[in-house]
Design an enzyme around this catalytic site. Structure first.
Site, PDB file in Angstrom:
ATOM      1  N   GLU A   1       0.809  -1.220   0.000  1.00 30.57           N
ATOM      2  CA  GLU A   1       0.000   0.000   0.000  1.00 30.57           C
ATOM      3  C   GLU A   1       0.850   1.281   0.000  1.00 30.57           C
ATOM      4  O   GLU A   1       0.754   2.116   0.903  1.00 30.57           O
ATOM      5  CB  GLU A   1      -0.942   0.015   1.202  1.00 30.57           C
ATOM      6  CG  GLU A   1      -1.910  -1.133   1.232  1.00 30.57           C
ATOM      7  CD  GLU A   1      -2.923  -1.048   2.365  1.00 30.57           C
ATOM      8  OE1 GLU A   1      -3.879  -1.832   2.351  1.00 30.57           O
ATOM      9  OE2 GLU A   1      -2.764  -0.194   3.270  1.00 30.57           O
TER      10      GLU A   1
ATOM     11  N   GLU B   1      -5.002  -8.708   1.031  1.00 36.35           N
ATOM     12  CA  GLU B   1      -5.692  -8.381   2.280  1.00 36.35           C
ATOM     13  C   GLU B   1      -7.176  -8.204   1.996  1.00 36.35           C
ATOM     14  O   GLU B   1      -7.562  -7.588   1.003  1.00 36.35           O
ATOM     15  CB  GLU B   1      -5.180  -7.075   2.905  1.00 36.35           C
ATOM     16  CG  GLU B   1      -3.794  -7.114   3.490  1.00 36.35           C
ATOM     17  CD  GLU B   1      -3.382  -5.774   4.084  1.00 36.35           C
ATOM     18  OE1 GLU B   1      -4.280  -4.991   4.497  1.00 36.35           O
ATOM     19  OE2 GLU B   1      -2.182  -5.499   4.129  1.00 36.35           O
TER      20      GLU B   1
END
Length: 464
Positions: free
Chosen positions: A166, A364
């Site tokens: 991220e 995720e």
């Protein structure tokens, strides 16, 4: 009953990170990260004053935790290496860190669990942050050196690597907001941080390939589909700009090897382009990822800009669109995020149609809930049916995408056990195992047994 069977060899696992689980934050030669420093200087900003020094104590409990992974039949596990543990001064290898990561990797492999190792999960070493962090191009080369060091030390056994998790988050939270250190709010500087992060990823990829390791390297992006309020051209344009800023700014250079021209034009129009150097374009073009990790939690819904422009702080992404509340939305009230399972399918379609159907996996997907003790039964088990439902509905949409040809090879939940989550600490819990903060005892939740069954069936069997 209806059966949703996933491809043979599908990776069923969970994700974590070094700073959120290891603890031992300044032990055995580890240097300070930005989180260690920030907690020392402003502990009151962290929920219940809980900092990174112990977290879930994976550093000391890894052997038992990996056995717990085996107990619920995980076949893969993604975590990260701590840059400030492996290279405390940026140059010299910390042998105690090498021994620790070797033990973790070997224990995973001995239990039949495939390690996926990520290099950067928001935890900039403080001595490099003092030099400007990702604003400083020297740190790009420092990261490339760190990556090569990790590949040389562990690449004989680790065959799946990722450069960043991220990377938009340190940009958004640390340079457009005050939720990550260094709490700068400046879009020009944020763009530079983003640009240098993608250069660092490309240099790490180049280093990996130069070593001729028998493996693959990718990047993990939190892709957040941008949905317009309507098909009105201004609403659609607002969604396109949000997508450029928060998705395509990392997705396109990572997978396609170049930035979208629309993003370059938009940044140029507002004097936001970062400094570039000769060779940057070629670096990105020749060092794209082998695969993509996708973190998905929520959609982004936007409409044309209707409110007053922001800020004394200069232009910001929100100057180009306003948030839109979809009347039909369902919310996770603890995290403040919309639950929209079809978003995962839409991501899969986008990757298939616009990014060469590159191999990818869900890196995720998870649901954080506060005060889970409310759902504890007489045996001490958390009856987290809400989490099971969340996963089931996402997996149904993922299965549909795979049936339609999406090249998805795995599904990892966030996370295996409750972990420390930045300023929120342990406010919201995500794990299959509950972590008791008094003694770090792990207690399996209902969702953990459910996931074990999913793995054993290689899919879902649910009421139609």
């Amino acid at each position: 009953m209806k059966q949703y069977t996933f491809p043979e060899g599908f990776l069923w696992g969970s994700a974590a990170s070094a700073p959120q689980t290891e603890g031992a934050s300044q032990k055995d030669g580890k240097a300070k990260s930005i989180w260690d420093y920030w907690y020392e200087t402003e502990a009151e900003r962290f929920y219940e004053n809980i900092g990174p020094e112990i977290t879930s104590d994976f550093y000391h409990c890894y052997e038992q935790d990996i056995q717990r992974m085996k107990n619920i039949h995980l076949n893969s596990f993604r975590t990260s290496i701590s840059w400030s543990r492996l290279l405390p001064d940026g140059t010299n290898v910390n042998q105690k860190a090498v021994e620790f990561y070797n033990r973790v990797i070997d224990t995973l492999l001995n239990q039949g669990i495939k390690p996926i190792i990520n290099l950067f999960h928001f935890d900039m070493p403080m001595h490099l942050q003092e030099k400007g962090g990702w604003e400083n191009r020297e740190v790009v080369d420092a990261f490339a050196f760190y990556a090569r060091t990790a590949f040389e030390l562990f690449g004989d056994r680790v065959t799946l690597w990722t450069t960043f998790n991220e990377p938009i988050v340190p940009v958004e939270m640390g340079y457009l907001n005050h939720f990550h250190y260094p709490c700068v709010v400046d879009m020009k500087r944020a763009v530079t941080v983003a640009y240098h992060s993608i250069l660092a990823s490309a240099k790490a990829i180049r280093n990996y390939r130069e070593l001729n390791r028998d493996g693959q390297i990718g990047i993990i992006l939190n892709l957040t589909p941008s949905y317009p309020r309507s098909q009105d051209k201004e609403d659609v344009r607002a969604a396109e700009i949000a997508d450029l800023f928060f998705n395509r700014s990392f997705l396109d250079p990572s997978v396609l090897g170049e930035y979208p021209s629309a993003l370059i034009e938009l940044l140029d129009e507002h004097q936001l382009l970062p400094h570039r150097e000769k060779g940057d374009k070629e670096l990105l073009r020749h060092n794209v990822v082998d695969f993509l990790g996708v973190n998905y939690y929520q959609p982004r819904r936007v409409k044309k800009k209707e409110s007053a422009g922001s800020s004394q702080e200069g232009i910001m992404p929100e100057d180009f669109f306003d948030p839109y509340i979809w009347p039909e939305r369902r919310m996770n009230p603890y995290r403040g995020w919309e639950i929209y399972e079809k978003g995962l399918y839409d991501i899969a379609v986008n990757i298939k149609q616009n990014y060469g159907n590159i191999p990818w996996y869900v890196a995720e997907n998870g649901m954080g809930v506060a005060n889970e003790e409310r759902f504890m039964d007489q045996t001490g088990t958390i009856q987290d049916n809400y989490r099971i439902e969340f996963y089931e509905e996402h997996l149904k949409w993922l299965h549909q995408a795979i049936e339609e040809g999406s090249n998805c090879f795995g599904y990892h939940v966030w996370t295996f056990m409750d972990n420390w989550s930045w300023l929120n600490a342990y406010k919201n819990r995500y794990g299959f195992y509950r972590v008791n903060l008094k003694d770090r005892e792990r207690i399996l939740k209902k969702s953990g047994n459910w996931f074990k069954q999913v793995i054993d069936q290689n899919g879902l069997i649910v009421e139609d």
